[in-house]
Design a protein around this motif. Structure first.
Motif, short mmCIF file in Angstrom:
data_model
loop_
_atom_site.label_atom_id
_atom_site.label_comp_id
_atom_site.label_asym_id
_atom_site.label_seq_id
_atom_site.Cartn_x
_atom_site.Cartn_y
_atom_site.Cartn_z
N GLU A 1 77.49 -16.05 -70.50
CA GLU A 1 78.33 -15.10 -71.00
C GLU A 1 77.27 -14.11 -72.02
O GLU A 1 77.45 -13.06 -72.07
CB GLU A 1 79.25 -15.58 -71.90
CG GLU A 1 80.30 -14.83 -72.86
CD GLU A 1 80.93 -13.83 -71.87
OE1 GLU A 1 81.20 -12.60 -72.40
OE2 GLU A 1 81.53 -14.16 -71.04
N ILE A 2 76.54 -15.19 -72.56
CA ILE A 2 75.55 -14.37 -73.73
C ILE A 2 74.47 -13.42 -72.76
O ILE A 2 74.37 -12.18 -73.19
CB ILE A 2 74.67 -15.40 -74.53
CG1 ILE A 2 75.62 -16.17 -75.46
CG2 ILE A 2 73.64 -14.52 -75.11
CD1 ILE A 2 75.19 -17.28 -76.20
N LYS A 3 74.17 -13.87 -71.78
CA LYS A 3 73.10 -12.96 -70.80
C LYS A 3 73.86 -11.98 -70.25
O LYS A 3 73.33 -10.84 -70.00
CB LYS A 3 72.64 -13.82 -69.69
CG LYS A 3 71.34 -14.90 -70.06
CD LYS A 3 71.03 -15.47 -69.11
CE LYS A 3 69.82 -16.56 -69.44
NZ LYS A 3 69.06 -17.11 -68.10
N SER A 4 74.90 -11.94 -69.85
CA SER A 4 75.99 -10.80 -69.38
C SER A 4 76.06 -9.78 -70.35
O SER A 4 76.22 -8.71 -69.90
CB SER A 4 76.99 -11.41 -68.62
OG SER A 4 78.01 -11.70 -69.40
N GLU B 1 80.25 -26.13 -69.70
CA GLU B 1 80.59 -25.31 -70.91
C GLU B 1 79.23 -24.61 -71.57
O GLU B 1 79.43 -23.33 -72.01
CB GLU B 1 81.34 -25.88 -71.87
CG GLU B 1 82.84 -26.67 -71.54
CD GLU B 1 83.30 -27.53 -72.65
OE1 GLU B 1 84.32 -27.36 -73.11
OE2 GLU B 1 82.49 -28.78 -73.02
N LEU B 2 78.22 -25.28 -71.47
CA LEU B 2 77.01 -24.61 -71.96
C LEU B 2 76.59 -23.78 -71.06
O LEU B 2 76.01 -22.66 -71.54
CB LEU B 2 75.85 -25.91 -72.29
CG LEU B 2 74.75 -25.20 -73.00
CD1 LEU B 2 74.98 -24.77 -74.23
CD2 LEU B 2 73.60 -26.73 -72.92
N GLU C 1 81.74 -26.39 -80.52
CA GLU C 1 82.24 -27.53 -80.04
C GLU C 1 80.83 -28.36 -79.80
O GLU C 1 80.15 -28.63 -78.53
CB GLU C 1 82.82 -27.56 -78.60
CG GLU C 1 84.08 -26.72 -78.90
CD GLU C 1 85.13 -27.41 -79.77
OE1 GLU C 1 84.90 -28.55 -79.77
OE2 GLU C 1 85.99 -26.74 -80.39
N TRP C 2 80.00 -28.74 -80.62
CA TRP C 2 78.74 -29.33 -80.88
C TRP C 2 78.90 -30.82 -80.76
O TRP C 2 80.11 -31.41 -81.12
CB TRP C 2 77.61 -28.86 -81.53
CG TRP C 2 77.67 -27.23 -81.56
CD1 TRP C 2 77.67 -26.37 -82.25
CD2 TRP C 2 76.74 -26.73 -80.38
NE1 TRP C 2 77.44 -25.05 -81.83
CE2 TRP C 2 76.97 -25.36 -80.57
CE3 TRP C 2 76.50 -27.24 -79.19
CZ2 TRP C 2 76.32 -24.27 -79.59
CZ3 TRP C 2 75.72 -26.22 -78.29
CH2 TRP C 2 75.71 -24.84 -78.45
N LEU C 3 77.79 -31.60 -80.73
CA LEU C 3 77.75 -33.09 -80.75
C LEU C 3 78.45 -33.59 -82.00
O LEU C 3 79.03 -34.81 -81.94
CB LEU C 3 76.47 -33.64 -80.68
CG LEU C 3 75.94 -33.20 -79.11
CD1 LEU C 3 74.53 -33.84 -79.11
CD2 LEU C 3 76.60 -34.09 -78.25
N GLU D 1 88.40 -13.39 -79.30
CA GLU D 1 88.69 -14.25 -78.21
C GLU D 1 87.62 -15.45 -77.81
O GLU D 1 86.70 -15.06 -77.41
CB GLU D 1 88.68 -13.59 -76.68
CG GLU D 1 89.30 -14.23 -75.62
CD GLU D 1 89.69 -13.36 -74.38
OE1 GLU D 1 89.50 -13.92 -73.33
OE2 GLU D 1 90.07 -12.23 -74.63
N LYS D 2 88.10 -16.65 -78.51
CA LYS D 2 87.05 -17.58 -78.70
C LYS D 2 86.27 -17.83 -77.38
O LYS D 2 86.99 -17.82 -76.39
CB LYS D 2 88.13 -18.73 -79.05
CG LYS D 2 86.87 -19.94 -79.54
CD LYS D 2 87.84 -20.91 -80.17
CE LYS D 2 86.75 -22.25 -80.59
NZ LYS D 2 87.47 -23.21 -81.19
N PRO D 3 85.00 -18.03 -77.47
CA PRO D 3 84.22 -18.02 -78.71
C PRO D 3 83.59 -16.64 -78.84
O PRO D 3 82.51 -16.75 -79.89
CB PRO D 3 82.90 -18.88 -77.90
CG PRO D 3 82.96 -18.60 -76.57
CD PRO D 3 84.34 -18.41 -76.32
#
Length: 85
Positions: free
Chosen positions: A70-73, A63-64, A52-54, A26-28
């Motif tokens: 999400e990563i921390k959780s 978004e960032l 989705e980077w520069l 489930e992206k990302p």
């Protein structure tokens, strides 16, 4: 040819004695089960693939921020967090 990464749920590959199965897609966020073929030891890992980077398009601050939350959780303190650009 071994893919650099794969993200199709249910797809499995074997590389150098490791069986890798994509169990969630489930992206990302992608979740994989890694199984040592010889010992049958298993490890589950999560991979965030945020593309989705520069060089593609500008991401919003929201978004960032959502990605960081999400990563921390989902990070577990007993496992290291690897970040690859």
């Amino acid at each position: 040819v071994i893919p650099y990464h794969f993200n199709e749920k249910g797809k499995e590959i074997e590389i150098e004695g490791l069986r890798i199965l994509c169990i969630e897609s489930e992206k990302p966020l992608y979740t994989y089960k890694i199984i040592d073929v010889e010992s049958q030891e298993e490890q589950t890992i999560k991979r965030y693939h945020y593309s989705e980077w520069l060089d593609c398009r500008r991401i919003t601050v929201q978004e960032l921020y959502d990605l960081i939350l999400e990563i921390k959780s989902s990070a577990r303190s007993e496992y290291p967090l690897w970040i690859h650009c």
